[in-house]
Design an enzyme around this catalytic site. Structure first.
Site, PDB file in Angstrom:
ATOM      1  N   TYR A   1      58.690   8.214  70.899  1.00 28.86           N
ATOM      2  CA  TYR A   1      58.733   8.037  69.444  1.00 28.86           C
ATOM      3  C   TYR A   1      57.891   9.099  68.744  1.00 28.86           C
ATOM      4  O   TYR A   1      57.077   9.782  69.366  1.00 28.86           O
ATOM      5  CB  TYR A   1      58.216   6.647  69.066  1.00 28.86           C
ATOM      6  CG  TYR A   1      59.155   5.542  69.463  1.00 28.86           C
ATOM      7  CD1 TYR A   1      60.320   5.316  68.743  1.00 28.86           C
ATOM      8  CD2 TYR A   1      58.888   4.745  70.565  1.00 28.86           C
ATOM      9  CE1 TYR A   1      61.198   4.310  69.109  1.00 28.86           C
ATOM     10  CE2 TYR A   1      59.760   3.738  70.946  1.00 28.86           C
ATOM     11  CZ  TYR A   1      60.906   3.521  70.211  1.00 28.86           C
ATOM     12  OH  TYR A   1      61.772   2.533  70.585  1.00 28.86           O
TER      13      TYR A   1
ATOM     14  N   GLN B   1      69.026   0.597  79.269  1.00 31.73           N
ATOM     15  CA  GLN B   1      69.871   1.272  78.267  1.00 31.73           C
ATOM     16  C   GLN B   1      70.995   0.381  77.761  1.00 31.73           C
ATOM     17  O   GLN B   1      71.291   0.348  76.575  1.00 31.73           O
ATOM     18  CB  GLN B   1      70.465   2.550  78.869  1.00 31.73           C
ATOM     19  CG  GLN B   1      69.752   3.776  78.360  1.00 31.73           C
ATOM     20  CD  GLN B   1      70.206   5.055  79.040  1.00 31.73           C
ATOM     21  OE1 GLN B   1      71.033   5.026  79.954  1.00 31.73           O
ATOM     22  NE2 GLN B   1      69.674   6.157  78.606  1.00 31.73           N
TER      23      GLN B   1
ATOM     24  N   SER C   1      69.426   1.207  69.830  1.00 37.24           N
ATOM     25  CA  SER C   1      70.326   2.353  69.976  1.00 37.24           C
ATOM     26  C   SER C   1      71.754   1.993  69.588  1.00 37.24           C
ATOM     27  O   SER C   1      72.418   2.751  68.886  1.00 37.24           O
ATOM     28  CB  SER C   1      70.315   2.875  71.413  1.00 37.24           C
ATOM     29  OG  SER C   1      69.087   3.494  71.679  1.00 37.24           O
TER      30      SER C   1
ATOM     31  N   ARG D   1      62.690   1.593  76.436  1.00 39.02           N
ATOM     32  CA  ARG D   1      63.776   2.569  76.486  1.00 39.02           C
ATOM     33  C   ARG D   1      63.766   3.292  77.823  1.00 39.02           C
ATOM     34  O   ARG D   1      63.496   4.472  77.912  1.00 39.02           O
ATOM     35  CB  ARG D   1      63.650   3.492  75.304  1.00 39.02           C
ATOM     36  CG  ARG D   1      64.340   2.782  74.163  1.00 39.02           C
ATOM     37  CD  ARG D   1      64.019   3.122  72.863  1.00 39.02           C
ATOM     38  NE  ARG D   1      65.218   2.908  72.063  1.00 39.02           N
ATOM     39  CZ  ARG D   1      65.380   3.392  70.865  1.00 39.02           C
ATOM     40  NH1 ARG D   1      64.456   4.135  70.332  1.00 39.02           N
ATOM     41  NH2 ARG D   1      66.483   3.152  70.207  1.00 39.02           N
TER      42      ARG D   1
ATOM     43  N   ASP E   1      69.890  -2.020  74.966  1.00 34.48           N
ATOM     44  CA  ASP E   1      69.134  -1.398  73.877  1.00 34.48           C
ATOM     45  C   ASP E   1      69.833  -1.618  72.522  1.00 34.48           C
ATOM     46  O   ASP E   1      70.679  -0.828  72.111  1.00 34.48           O
ATOM     47  CB  ASP E   1      68.985   0.090  74.214  1.00 34.48           C
ATOM     48  CG  ASP E   1      68.138   0.854  73.228  1.00 34.48           C
ATOM     49  OD1 ASP E   1      67.804   0.307  72.159  1.00 34.48           O
ATOM     50  OD2 ASP E   1      67.805   2.004  73.533  1.00 34.48           O
TER      51      ASP E   1
HETATM   52  P1  NAD Z   1      63.335   6.077  65.318  1.00 32.43           P
HETATM   53  O1  NAD Z   1      64.420   5.217  64.760  1.00 32.43           O
HETATM   54  O2  NAD Z   1      62.018   5.477  65.633  1.00 32.43           O
HETATM   55  O3  NAD Z   1      63.090   7.294  64.310  1.00 32.43           O
HETATM   56  C1  NAD Z   1      64.162   8.117  63.899  1.00 32.43           C
HETATM   57  C2  NAD Z   1      63.763   9.582  63.988  1.00 32.43           C
HETATM   58  O4  NAD Z   1      62.855   9.896  62.932  1.00 32.43           O
HETATM   59  C3  NAD Z   1      63.038   9.964  65.285  1.00 32.43           C
HETATM   60  O5  NAD Z   1      63.750  11.010  65.927  1.00 32.43           O
HETATM   61  C4  NAD Z   1      61.666  10.412  64.799  1.00 32.43           C
HETATM   62  O6  NAD Z   1      61.132  11.466  65.594  1.00 32.43           O
HETATM   63  C5  NAD Z   1      61.977  10.886  63.398  1.00 32.43           C
HETATM   64  N1  NAD Z   1      60.815  11.014  62.511  1.00 32.43           N
HETATM   65  C6  NAD Z   1      59.713  10.221  62.413  1.00 32.43           C
HETATM   66  N2  NAD Z   1      58.864  10.712  61.495  1.00 32.43           N
HETATM   67  C7  NAD Z   1      59.446  11.822  60.969  1.00 32.43           C
HETATM   68  C8  NAD Z   1      59.056  12.749  59.963  1.00 32.43           C
HETATM   69  N3  NAD Z   1      57.897  12.623  59.319  1.00 32.43           N
HETATM   70  N4  NAD Z   1      59.893  13.771  59.681  1.00 32.43           N
HETATM   71  C9  NAD Z   1      61.073  13.907  60.348  1.00 32.43           C
HETATM   72  N5  NAD Z   1      61.499  13.067  61.297  1.00 32.43           N
HETATM   73  C10 NAD Z   1      60.694  12.034  61.621  1.00 32.43           C
HETATM   74  O7  NAD Z   1      63.855   6.846  66.595  1.00 32.43           O
HETATM   75  P2  NAD Z   1      64.985   6.423  67.632  1.00 32.43           P
HETATM   76  O8  NAD Z   1      66.297   6.845  67.137  1.00 32.43           O
HETATM   77  O9  NAD Z   1      64.787   5.004  67.972  1.00 32.43           O
HETATM   78  O10 NAD Z   1      64.613   7.347  68.866  1.00 32.43           O
HETATM   79  C11 NAD Z   1      63.274   7.404  69.341  1.00 32.43           C
HETATM   80  C12 NAD Z   1      63.212   8.064  70.702  1.00 32.43           C
HETATM   81  O11 NAD Z   1      63.735   7.240  71.704  1.00 32.43           O
HETATM   82  C13 NAD Z   1      63.962   9.367  70.821  1.00 32.43           C
HETATM   83  O12 NAD Z   1      63.170  10.222  71.609  1.00 32.43           O
HETATM   84  C14 NAD Z   1      65.202   9.004  71.551  1.00 32.43           C
HETATM   85  O13 NAD Z   1      65.795  10.112  72.220  1.00 32.43           O
HETATM   86  C15 NAD Z   1      64.632   8.000  72.498  1.00 32.43           C
HETATM   87  N6  NAD Z   1      65.632   7.095  73.064  1.00 32.43           N
HETATM   88  C16 NAD Z   1      65.658   6.907  74.423  1.00 32.43           C
HETATM   89  C17 NAD Z   1      66.555   6.033  74.988  1.00 32.43           C
HETATM   90  C18 NAD Z   1      66.591   5.801  76.462  1.00 32.43           C
HETATM   91  O14 NAD Z   1      66.130   6.613  77.221  1.00 32.43           O
HETATM   92  N7  NAD Z   1      67.096   4.673  76.902  1.00 32.43           N
HETATM   93  C19 NAD Z   1      67.425   5.331  74.173  1.00 32.43           C
HETATM   94  C20 NAD Z   1      67.378   5.540  72.792  1.00 32.43           C
HETATM   95  C21 NAD Z   1      66.462   6.411  72.257  1.00 32.43           C
END
Ligand code: NAD
Length: 377
Positions: A230, A127, A133, A122, A130
């Site tokens: 994560y 991006q 996302s 990520r 991805d």
């Molecule tokens: P994910 O699908 O792995 O998880 C979904 C959400 O569940 C996450 O926000 C996680 O913190 C939350 N979670 C996990 N355990 C939990 C708990 N016990 N209680 C409450 N919430 C809980 O996450 P995602 O949507 O794939 O995103 C992961 C990270 O990647 C984020 O920081 C996001 O901003 C980042 N991201 C970055 C990019 C990029 O820079 N290119 C793109 C997409 C996502």
């Protein structure tokens, strides 16, 4: 260089790995593209639209896959499909690699170079590639639409001559990509939205979408994000504090959408049967983590179940429920990556094995499982 786009065969998968737009771009790079008849049908793309941009329509998977150098897929190829793919071909798909060692060994044994798009780092450069996302964003949107469809009341406040209908209270658990889109969608429909997460960075994002952040903000919370962005698995002590907070909050909610995941692990259990029993009659809970073990006690993958007076929605493959949009974005993600693997002068595959995106996503190569996270010890 031949690219194949077979029709998906697993779990009635409605998405397709290429659209007329991406096929046209691949042809412009010098490829020939063979699309299996009906591959785009469930995503509302008729064969004729692929033909119009220069693809050949194959009558079956065997014809589409024969001699293909690159195979574009949504799901990991089945054993039947693997038999039709030539040794040395590149397969780009979501491979669901965790806990599927046998399937990975089968890909390796067939001499396939396989790419798991869900392992794409990520970072800014990636991006556009991805898939997690692009698909989670649509799933977050669709989760709210599914909840609204199961909910027997209106979401927005309605002030009418016959009286006022109160706004629905929506609680989103897990404010990653899916959760943030669920918050935005619920807000657009006029709901009063709260959200929680264990990552401190999410607090500001939740607030920026006009929702209220509700979480246990202790010392552990401050350290809960990995370098990759994560969530870490939380301690039993944190989970107990979180459960107490959620138990109190959830009683007042009408709709709860859970999206919490931890890469490579079972989803954390966030809602217990006791919490469900405390909710108002007619409340709806959507468990977007249902296929990874579920955030909600009693959720069933592929079903909408009623526990007491609460409906628990456990649809599988939620982005596939808006397949036309999901395919459009997924296909673009694949194109953006595969395009970097093609030498524009020779018009052939020229993979730079040292590229960090390649290293992070290639699972099998030269007859072996080569990815360090999945190679047999
Ligand atoms: P994910 O699908 O792995 O998880 C979904 C959400 O569940 C996450 O926000 C996680 O913190 C939350 N979670 C996990 N355990 C939990 C708990 N016990 N209680 C409450 N919430 C809980 O996450 P995602 O949507 O794939 O995103 C992961 C990270 O990647 C984020 O920081 C996001 O901003 C980042 N991201 C970055 C990019 C990029 O820079 N290119 C793109 C997409 C996502």
């Amino acid at each position: 260089m031949k690219i194949a786009v077979p029709k998906e065969t697993v779990d009635a998968e409605p998405r397709v790995a290429a659209t007329p737009d991406t096929v046209k771009r691949f042809i412009a790079l010098g490829a020939t593209v063979s699309v299996e008849t009906g591959a785009g049908k469930a995503s509302r793309i008729p064969d004729g639209e692929y033909e119009a941009v220069g693809a050949t329509i194959a009558p079956d998977a065997a014809t589409a896959l024969a001699d293909a150098d690159i195979v574009l897929k949504v799901r990991r190829p089945t054993s039947d499909e693997i038999r039709l793919i030539k040794s040395g071909a590149l397969v780009v798909a979501t491979l669901d690699p965790y806990g599927n060692a046998e399937a990975l060994a089968e890909l390796a044994g067939a001499g396939i170079t396989s790419v798991a798009m869900e392992l794409m780092p990520r970072i800014t450069r990636a991006q556009v590639m991805d898939v997690l996302s692009s698909q989670a964003n649509l799933a977050g949107y669709q989760a709210v639409i599914d909840a609204a469809a199961e909910y027997d009341r209106a979401l927005p406040m309605m002030m009418t001559a016959a009286g006022t209908v109160p706004a629905a209270r929506v609680f989103v658990m897990g404010a990653g990509v899916a959760g943030l889109q669920a918050i935005a969608t619920a807000r657009r429909l006029g709901a009063v939205v709260t959200a929680t997460d264990v990552r401190p960075a999410s607090k500001e994002q939740v607030a920026s979408l006009g929702a209220k952040f509700v979480a246990v903000e202790d010392e552990e919370f401050k350290q809960a994000e990995t370098a990759a962005g994560y969530a870490k698995p939380m301690s039993a002590e944190y989970q107990a504090k979180q459960a107490a907070l959620v138990a109190e909050h959830i009683k007042k909610q009408d709709i709860v959408i859970t999206t919490a995941l931890i890469p490579g692990r079972a989803a954390p259990r966030l809602i217990t049967a006791e919490m469900l029993a405390s909710m108002k009659p007619g409340s709806v809970v959507v468990d977007l983590a249902v296929e990874r073990g579920g955030n909600v006690e009693g959720s069933v993958a592929g079903e909408v179940v009623t526990v007491g007076d609460v409906k628990i929605v456990g649809h599988r493959n939620v982005s596939g429920r808006i397949a036309a949009s999901a395919s459009q974005l997924y296909a673009k993600n694949l194109y953006a990556f595969v395009e970097t693997l093609i030498d524009k002068a020779t018009k052939n595959l020229a993979i730079n094995w040292d590229d960090e995106l390649v290293k992070a996503t290639v699972i099998t190569r030269d007859g072996a499982v080569v990815h360090p996270a999945f190679a047999a010890a």
